[in-house]
Design a protein around this motif. Structure first.
Motif, mmCIF file in Angstrom:
data_model
loop_
_atom_site.group_PDB
_atom_site.id
_atom_site.type_symbol
_atom_site.label_atom_id
_atom_site.label_comp_id
_atom_site.label_asym_id
_atom_site.label_seq_id
_atom_site.Cartn_x
_atom_site.Cartn_y
_atom_site.Cartn_z
ATOM 1 N N LEU A 94 92.542 -54.206 9.882
ATOM 2 C CA LEU A 94 91.612 -53.083 9.972
ATOM 3 C C LEU A 94 91.898 -52.022 8.919
ATOM 4 N N LEU A 95 93.181 -51.797 8.617
ATOM 5 C CA LEU A 95 93.548 -50.778 7.636
ATOM 6 C C LEU A 95 93.575 -51.319 6.212
ATOM 7 N N ALA A 96 93.642 -52.650 6.069
ATOM 8 C CA ALA A 96 93.798 -53.290 4.750
ATOM 9 C C ALA A 96 95.068 -52.811 4.068
ATOM 10 N N HIS A 97 96.110 -52.622 4.864
ATOM 11 C CA HIS A 97 97.426 -52.246 4.350
ATOM 12 C C HIS A 97 98.498 -52.967 5.152
ATOM 13 N N ASP A 98 99.712 -53.021 4.603
ATOM 14 C CA ASP A 98 100.820 -53.682 5.274
ATOM 15 C C ASP A 98 101.312 -52.842 6.447
ATOM 16 N N VAL A 99 101.835 -53.545 7.460
ATOM 17 C CA VAL A 99 102.444 -52.894 8.615
ATOM 18 C C VAL A 99 103.875 -53.406 8.733
ATOM 19 N N LEU A 100 104.833 -52.490 8.810
ATOM 20 C CA LEU A 100 106.243 -52.844 8.932
ATOM 21 C C LEU A 100 106.670 -52.696 10.382
ATOM 22 N N VAL A 101 107.333 -53.728 10.922
ATOM 23 C CA VAL A 101 107.768 -53.706 12.319
ATOM 24 C C VAL A 101 109.216 -54.172 12.400
ATOM 25 N N SER A 102 109.872 -53.835 13.510
ATOM 26 C CA SER A 102 111.238 -54.296 13.743
ATOM 27 C C SER A 102 111.217 -55.729 14.247
ATOM 28 N N PRO A 103 112.278 -56.507 14.019
ATOM 29 C CA PRO A 103 112.315 -57.885 14.522
ATOM 30 C C PRO A 103 112.392 -57.922 16.049
ATOM 31 N N ASP A 104 112.091 -59.081 16.607
ATOM 32 C CA ASP A 104 112.259 -59.283 18.041
ATOM 33 C C ASP A 104 113.748 -59.211 18.371
ATOM 34 N N GLY A 105 114.095 -58.492 19.411
ATOM 35 C CA GLY A 105 115.500 -58.339 19.776
ATOM 36 C C GLY A 105 116.201 -57.198 19.084
ATOM 37 N N ALA A 106 115.442 -56.319 18.412
ATOM 38 C CA ALA A 106 116.037 -55.204 17.679
ATOM 39 C C ALA A 106 115.502 -53.883 18.212
ATOM 40 N N VAL A 107 116.355 -52.863 18.183
ATOM 41 C CA VAL A 107 115.955 -51.496 18.500
ATOM 42 C C VAL A 107 115.980 -50.680 17.213
ATOM 43 N N VAL A 108 115.328 -49.537 17.221
ATOM 44 C CA VAL A 108 115.268 -48.696 16.032
ATOM 45 C C VAL A 108 116.324 -47.603 16.155
ATOM 46 N N ARG A 109 117.167 -47.523 15.171
ATOM 47 C CA ARG A 109 118.230 -46.512 15.121
ATOM 48 C C ARG A 109 118.174 -45.805 13.772
ATOM 49 N N HIS A 110 119.038 -44.821 13.607
ATOM 50 C CA HIS A 110 119.116 -44.110 12.336
ATOM 51 C C HIS A 110 120.377 -44.507 11.590
ATOM 52 N N HIS A 111 120.226 -44.737 10.294
ATOM 53 C CA HIS A 111 121.335 -45.148 9.430
ATOM 54 C C HIS A 111 122.218 -43.936 9.172
ATOM 55 N N ASP A 112 123.455 -44.008 9.624
ATOM 56 C CA ASP A 112 124.337 -42.836 9.583
ATOM 57 C C ASP A 112 125.265 -42.892 8.383
ATOM 58 N N ARG A 113 124.688 -42.937 7.187
ATOM 59 C CA ARG A 113 125.497 -42.916 5.970
ATOM 60 C C ARG A 113 125.208 -41.672 5.124
ATOM 61 N N GLN A 114 124.318 -40.796 5.610
ATOM 62 C CA GLN A 114 124.008 -39.597 4.853
ATOM 63 C C GLN A 114 125.088 -38.543 5.082
#
Length: 654
Positions: A94-114
């Motif tokens: 519908l958007l004619a653009h890519d959609v990025l998703v997390s894999p199955d079995g994964a949660v979304v966290r923040h990368h703590d290297r900053q």
């Protein structure tokens, strides 16, 4: 960290460099719209502030469009995003653009290297292994290709690309902008290989010049000289360059564009081929080629813009059917026609008399080959690759296809070299690498899975295969249904020449690939250790101390004393070695796959450490054989395996 007791295996669980998702510290990426969703109580996904309303594809699309960022790619900040692939695939369409998703079995966290209070990157974290995974890119279904997206996805991070927007093209490059990136990517993938020496540049004509965009989102019009500088890495001098573009309708812009095409020819020293002013270039699916059309949409000859000091005539000629062919070649397949037009018949091939008895007599098939009818498998059956889920769509009838073949096609029974537990088959040989030797195979019912309907979460190394059209996956457990028919040589124009018959019989896979496989094993192997960090041991010659070039044999337990050997006690991180015993058990049912797993197990090889993992393994202690016992090497600093090896014997190459 305190040393673990010597009587037990050391288990060192390194915590992942991630923290819980914190919306207040989330890093925004230019050109990427982040949408935070959660699982709903009644199933589906919901907006956190409206937990009782599951979202449809239209709802998600409206959320993105109302944000004013509908021209961007979308990233779904939700756990197990791949479980909703069908939903997000519809959103991408519908958007004619890519959609990025997390894999199955994964949660979304923040990368703590900053450092400090800098914004944090969102990364998917596997629930089981607690390791960072990669985002999955879902492309619009009708425009899906294995080509890369607008962003780089690597080690869980999404990073903007830089520089000019360019996509790989068979024998050339596609120059795109943010507005036409997705459609350009889709059409670029469908173009087949061209004639020898023909370079194709896909570009948009704008304001009497060539429109070029960059990954920052800006764009500007290049003249012929600037475009020549941009294409400086391509070998253009003396070549034939075809511009895949649509001419503007304004006469003044046409005149300026004609001048820029001539300047491009003078600067590069190439013959520049364009459709006639007011016309366009159209992709011909049946031939995977380009055809020139006039302003009314009828096939017309290409126009040549030649440098003033060009040597000799062009190597290509334009046909009335709108194609470019070598001067010495005849068009054997007529181009497609538009309404109200007809294509001239192909010239009859010359008659060279009856073929000699020892010459190949296999008939060259008309391509692409017909598609088979499909059926869904409802029972749980084995396919081979562990990532292939059950109940795939398979061919319901016998059909023929092409696979890339080793040059010595008469020894097919020896096995098709591959590091994967599958082969790829194509209905059109022009989808395969140019200059290949191809094998025509007969596929019995149930032997092939269409790639465009594949139900699987592909490993990262295979993501480029997603979206392949007219391609079929031949899994290792079904190779007894795949039979060799005959072989052909494929030239750069996509033409087939019979290379003779081959040994009859079903296909086999011989695990061999210099790029990834180790010791004749496939990419799909059992890894060790499964969690944390474990202790292992390695034996090396004490006199000529060096690491093997490809792989090192490891032992789970301390081996007996061996004079003239050096014993290293190692810390091996998770999944850094190959468990030979478990791998042999995994591959045993695949009787059509030849590997070295069983011979290695017979030789009592337990663990294999690949050379690419040498720097990730640390040395805890080293021992030398002395007086019938292992004597510890004193004052040996701990560190990566190659570093410690250099310190043990500085003169020995590592």
């Amino acid at each position: 960290m305190n040393a673990m007791p010597a009587t037990t295996d050391a288990i060192i669980d390194e915590p992942p460099a991630t923290r819980r998702f914190d919306l207040s510290r989330h890093r925004r990426i230019t050109g990427l719209f982040d949408l935070w969703l959660e699982p709903g109580e009644r199933g589906g996904l919901v907006v956190p502030r409206k937990p009782d309303r599951p979202l449809t594809a239209s709802d998600i699309t409206d959320l993105v469009r109302r944000s004013g960022e509908a021209a961007n790619d979308v990233r779904i900040l939700a756990a197990d995003g791949a479980r909703h692939t069908e939903l997000f695939s519809e959103v991408a369409g519908l958007l004619a653009h890519d959609v990025l998703v997390s894999p199955d079995g994964a949660v979304v966290r923040h990368h703590d290297r900053q450092i400090g209070n800098e914004p944090l990157h969102a990364v998917p974290l596997d629930r089981t292994t607690r390791r960072v995974s990669d985002w999955l890119v879902i492309q619009p279904p009708e425009l899906a290709t294995p080509l890369p997206g607008w962003f780089t996805v690597d080690h869980g991070l999404v990073r903007p690309r830089t520089g000019v927007v360019g996509l790989p093209l068979h024998g050339g490059v596609v120059l795109a902008t943010r507005a036409d990136f997705v459609t350009r990517r889709a059409t670029a993938h469908r173009l087949g290989s061209a004639s020898d020496g023909l370079v194709t540049i896909a570009v948009t004509a704008r304001a009497g010049g060539f429109l070029v965009g960059d990954y920052g989102g800006t764009q500007r019009v290049y003249d012929g000289g600037q475009l020549a500088a941009l294409l400086g890495d391509l070998p253009l001098y003396g070549s034939e360059l075809r511009l895949w573009l649509t001419w503007p309708s304004d006469p003044d812009e046409q005149q300026r564009l004609r001048a820029q095409a001539q300047e491009l020819a003078e600067t590069t020293g190439a013959t520049i081929w364009t459709p006639p002013p007011g016309g366009s270039a159209e992709l011909v699916d049946g031939r995977q080629d380009l055809r020139a059309l006039d302003h009314a949409g009828k096939p017309v000859e290409w126009r040549a813009h030649r440098p003033r000091f060009a040597l000799g005539p062009p190597a290509l000629r334009a046909t009335p059917a709108g194609l470019l062919v070598p001067v010495s070649a005849s068009v054997s397949i007529t181009a497609g026609t538009t309404a109200g037009t007809t294509s001239p018949p192909a010239a009859a091939p010359p008659d060279f008399g009856p073929a000699e008895a020892d010459e190949p007599t296999a008939a060259v098939p008309e391509t692409p080959l017909p598609r088979p009818e499909l059926a869904a498998e409802n029972r749980r059956t084995a396919y081979g690759p562990a990532w292939l889920s059950a109940a795939q769509q398979v061919n319901a009838e016998q059909f023929e296809a092409f696979v890339v073949s080793p040059v010595d096609a008469r020894s097919i029974a020896d096995g098709m070299p591959s590091a994967e537990l599958f082969l790829l088959a194509f209905l059109d040989p022009r989808s395969m690498p140019e200059g290949s030797r191809v094998l025509r195979v007969r596929v019995e019912p149930g032997g092939a899975i269409p790639m465009e309907l594949l139900r699987a979460h592909l490993p990262a190394r295979l993501q480029h295969l997603r979206g392949l059209r007219e391609a079929y996956l031949l899994p290792a457990a079904r190779l007894d249904r795949i039979f060799a028919v005959d072989t052909f040589d494929l030239d750069r124009s996509g033409n087939l020449t019979s290379a003779g018959t081959c040994e009859a019989g079903s296909l086999r896979i011989r695990c061999a690939s210099p790029a990834r496989s180790i010791a004749g094993l496939p990419n799909e192997v059992r890894r060790w250790p499964t969690v944390g960090t474990r202790r292992a041991y390695a034996l090396l010659p004490a006199e000529r101390l060096r690491l093997p070039r490809n792989w090192l044999r490891l032992h789970r337990r301390r081996p007996p004393v061996q004079p003239g050997r050096l014993l290293l006690e190692l810390q091996v991180p998770r999944a850094r070695t190959i468990d030979v015993t478990a791998t042999a058990d995994l591959l045993a049912p695949l009787t059509r796959v030849r590997t070295q797993a069983e011979p290695l197990r017979t030789a009592q090889v337990d663990l294999i450490l690949g050379s690419r993992s040498y720097p990730r393994v640390r040395v805890r202690r080293a021992y030398r054989a002395d007086a019938g016992a292992w004597q510890r090497v004193p004052q040996l600093p701990k560190g990566p395996l190659p570093t410690v090896m250099a310190r043990l014997q500085p003169s020995a190459p590592s």
